[in-house]
Scaffold this motif. Structure first.
Motif, PDB file in Angstrom:
ATOM      1  N   LEU A   1       1.266  -1.441 -10.753  1.00 34.40           N
ATOM      2  CA  LEU A   1       2.436  -1.677 -11.942  1.00 34.40           C
ATOM      3  C   LEU A   1       3.240  -3.160 -11.746  1.00 34.40           C
ATOM      4  O   LEU A   1       3.201  -3.880 -12.524  1.00 34.40           O
ATOM      5  CB  LEU A   1       3.439  -0.786 -12.018  1.00 34.40           C
ATOM      6  CG  LEU A   1       4.548  -0.770 -12.937  1.00 34.40           C
ATOM      7  CD1 LEU A   1       3.982  -1.037 -14.340  1.00 34.40           C
ATOM      8  CD2 LEU A   1       5.596   0.186 -12.852  1.00 34.40           C
ATOM      9  N   LEU A   2       3.452  -2.995 -10.273  1.00 29.80           N
ATOM     10  CA  LEU A   2       3.809  -4.700 -10.015  1.00 29.80           C
ATOM     11  C   LEU A   2       2.601  -5.761 -10.178  1.00 29.80           C
ATOM     12  O   LEU A   2       3.175  -6.906 -10.803  1.00 29.80           O
ATOM     13  CB  LEU A   2       4.463  -4.480  -8.503  1.00 29.80           C
ATOM     14  CG  LEU A   2       5.275  -5.671  -7.945  1.00 29.80           C
ATOM     15  CD1 LEU A   2       6.396  -5.870  -8.809  1.00 29.80           C
ATOM     16  CD2 LEU A   2       5.435  -5.684  -6.381  1.00 29.80           C
TER      17      LEU A   2
ATOM     18  N   ILE B   1      -5.397  -1.783  -6.343  1.00 30.72           N
ATOM     19  CA  ILE B   1      -4.737  -2.048  -5.097  1.00 30.72           C
ATOM     20  C   ILE B   1      -4.605  -0.687  -4.652  1.00 30.72           C
ATOM     21  O   ILE B   1      -4.146   0.388  -5.410  1.00 30.72           O
ATOM     22  CB  ILE B   1      -3.286  -2.573  -5.347  1.00 30.72           C
ATOM     23  CG1 ILE B   1      -3.361  -3.743  -5.858  1.00 30.72           C
ATOM     24  CG2 ILE B   1      -2.755  -2.511  -4.072  1.00 30.72           C
ATOM     25  CD1 ILE B   1      -1.956  -4.596  -5.874  1.00 30.72           C
ATOM     26  N   ASP B   2      -5.380  -0.472  -3.448  1.00 29.00           N
ATOM     27  CA  ASP B   2      -5.535   0.744  -3.116  1.00 29.00           C
ATOM     28  C   ASP B   2      -4.882   0.759  -1.685  1.00 29.00           C
ATOM     29  O   ASP B   2      -5.305  -0.238  -0.696  1.00 29.00           O
ATOM     30  CB  ASP B   2      -6.962   1.371  -2.670  1.00 29.00           C
ATOM     31  CG  ASP B   2      -7.141   2.641  -2.425  1.00 29.00           C
ATOM     32  OD1 ASP B   2      -6.392   3.306  -2.336  1.00 29.00           O
ATOM     33  OD2 ASP B   2      -8.280   3.240  -2.077  1.00 29.00           O
TER      34      ASP B   2
ATOM     35  N   ALA C   1      -3.198  -0.090 -13.587  1.00 28.06           N
ATOM     36  CA  ALA C   1      -1.715   0.378 -13.384  1.00 28.06           C
ATOM     37  C   ALA C   1      -1.831   1.735 -14.112  1.00 28.06           C
ATOM     38  O   ALA C   1      -1.193   2.751 -13.645  1.00 28.06           O
ATOM     39  CB  ALA C   1      -0.748  -0.672 -14.129  1.00 28.06           C
ATOM     40  N   MET C   2      -2.450   1.768 -15.125  1.00 31.13           N
ATOM     41  CA  MET C   2      -2.590   3.166 -15.841  1.00 31.13           C
ATOM     42  C   MET C   2      -3.186   4.174 -15.038  1.00 31.13           C
ATOM     43  O   MET C   2      -2.986   5.310 -15.097  1.00 31.13           O
ATOM     44  CB  MET C   2      -3.252   2.826 -17.131  1.00 31.13           C
ATOM     45  CG  MET C   2      -2.349   2.195 -18.362  1.00 31.13           C
ATOM     46  SD  MET C   2      -3.170   1.718 -19.614  1.00 31.13           S
ATOM     47  CE  MET C   2      -3.984   3.079 -20.196  1.00 31.13           C
TER      48      MET C   2
ATOM     49  N   ALA D   1      -3.630   4.216 -11.738  1.00 24.61           N
ATOM     50  CA  ALA D   1      -3.012   4.529 -10.302  1.00 24.61           C
ATOM     51  C   ALA D   1      -2.315   5.533 -10.007  1.00 24.61           C
ATOM     52  O   ALA D   1      -2.437   6.429  -9.076  1.00 24.61           O
ATOM     53  CB  ALA D   1      -2.112   3.171  -9.941  1.00 24.61           C
ATOM     54  N   PRO D   2      -1.167   6.049 -11.034  1.00 22.55           N
ATOM     55  CA  PRO D   2      -0.697   7.398 -10.636  1.00 22.55           C
ATOM     56  C   PRO D   2      -1.565   8.640 -10.520  1.00 22.55           C
ATOM     57  O   PRO D   2      -1.487   9.417  -9.756  1.00 22.55           O
ATOM     58  CB  PRO D   2       0.333   7.411 -11.775  1.00 22.55           C
ATOM     59  CG  PRO D   2       0.355   6.218 -12.495  1.00 22.55           C
ATOM     60  CD  PRO D   2      -0.891   5.474 -12.123  1.00 22.55           C
ATOM     61  N   GLY D   3      -2.624   8.745 -11.418  1.00 20.26           N
ATOM     62  CA  GLY D   3      -3.607   9.760 -11.329  1.00 20.26           C
ATOM     63  C   GLY D   3      -4.474   9.831 -10.182  1.00 20.26           C
ATOM     64  O   GLY D   3      -4.876  10.684  -9.522  1.00 20.26           O
ATOM     65  N   ALA D   4      -4.670   8.578  -9.521  1.00 26.02           N
ATOM     66  CA  ALA D   4      -5.212   8.239  -8.250  1.00 26.02           C
ATOM     67  C   ALA D   4      -4.566   8.735  -7.121  1.00 26.02           C
ATOM     68  O   ALA D   4      -5.222   8.835  -6.030  1.00 26.02           O
ATOM     69  CB  ALA D   4      -6.052   6.787  -8.301  1.00 26.02           C
ATOM     70  N   GLY D   5      -3.453   8.882  -7.166  1.00 26.50           N
ATOM     71  CA  GLY D   5      -2.769   9.298  -6.130  1.00 26.50           C
ATOM     72  C   GLY D   5      -2.420   8.186  -5.086  1.00 26.50           C
ATOM     73  O   GLY D   5      -1.975   8.552  -3.865  1.00 26.50           O
ATOM     74  N   SER D   6      -2.454   7.002  -5.345  1.00 25.46           N
ATOM     75  CA  SER D   6      -2.080   6.091  -4.511  1.00 25.46           C
ATOM     76  C   SER D   6      -0.561   5.485  -4.504  1.00 25.46           C
ATOM     77  O   SER D   6       0.107   5.749  -5.367  1.00 25.46           O
ATOM     78  CB  SER D   6      -3.170   4.783  -4.643  1.00 25.46           C
ATOM     79  OG  SER D   6      -3.124   4.222  -5.887  1.00 25.46           O
TER      80      SER D   6
END
Length: 128
Positions: A8-9, A69-70, A120-121, A123-128
């Motif tokens: 997101l950043l 970004i992981d 960013a969309m 990322a939250p579902g990927a758990g990172s």
């Protein structure tokens, strides 16, 4: 206090130079309607984000890529930082080369921004 999600950043850090690019292109670009460059930026970003998945399926491309970004790969932060840097350089071009049409820079920057928004969309579902 919660940590800000890095993808997101990254999207915010790419969106701000895109905003600066649209402003500098509108002020220093070729004469024309003032709504042209902001409209193009919004249109191409929305098109990239909205049509990426259906077109990837039609073209049989890999659609399950991880976010840019992981946290398990620390070097991904450095590679992802190239996106805001490129768009920042694009934002300086209209100030240096005045009076030209900068539509292609808007399109390229919008695609880069769209890629960071998709990341960013995801990322939250990927758990990172």
């Amino acid at each position: 206090m919660r940590r800000i999600e890095p993808n997101l950043l990254l999207a915010i850090a790419t969106g701000l130079p895109l905003l600066m690019l649209t402003l500098t292109a509108t002020v220093y670009g070729a004469p024309g309607p003032t709504w042209r460059y902001p409209f193009l930026a919004g249109l191409y970003t929305a098109m990239f984000v909205g049509l990426h998945r259906p077109l990837s399926k039609i073209m049989r491309m890999q659609t399950d890529r991880p976010p840019m970004i992981d946290l398990r790969a620390p070097s991904s932060i450095l590679w992802a930082g190239i996106f805001p840097a490129i768009v920042s350089v694009f934002a300086a071009v209209p100030y240096v080369l005045r009076g030209l049409d900068f539509g292609i820079l808007i399109v390229l920057a919008s695609i880069l921004f769209g890629q960071t928004v998709r990341s960013a969309m995801k990322a939250p579902g990927a758990g990172s």
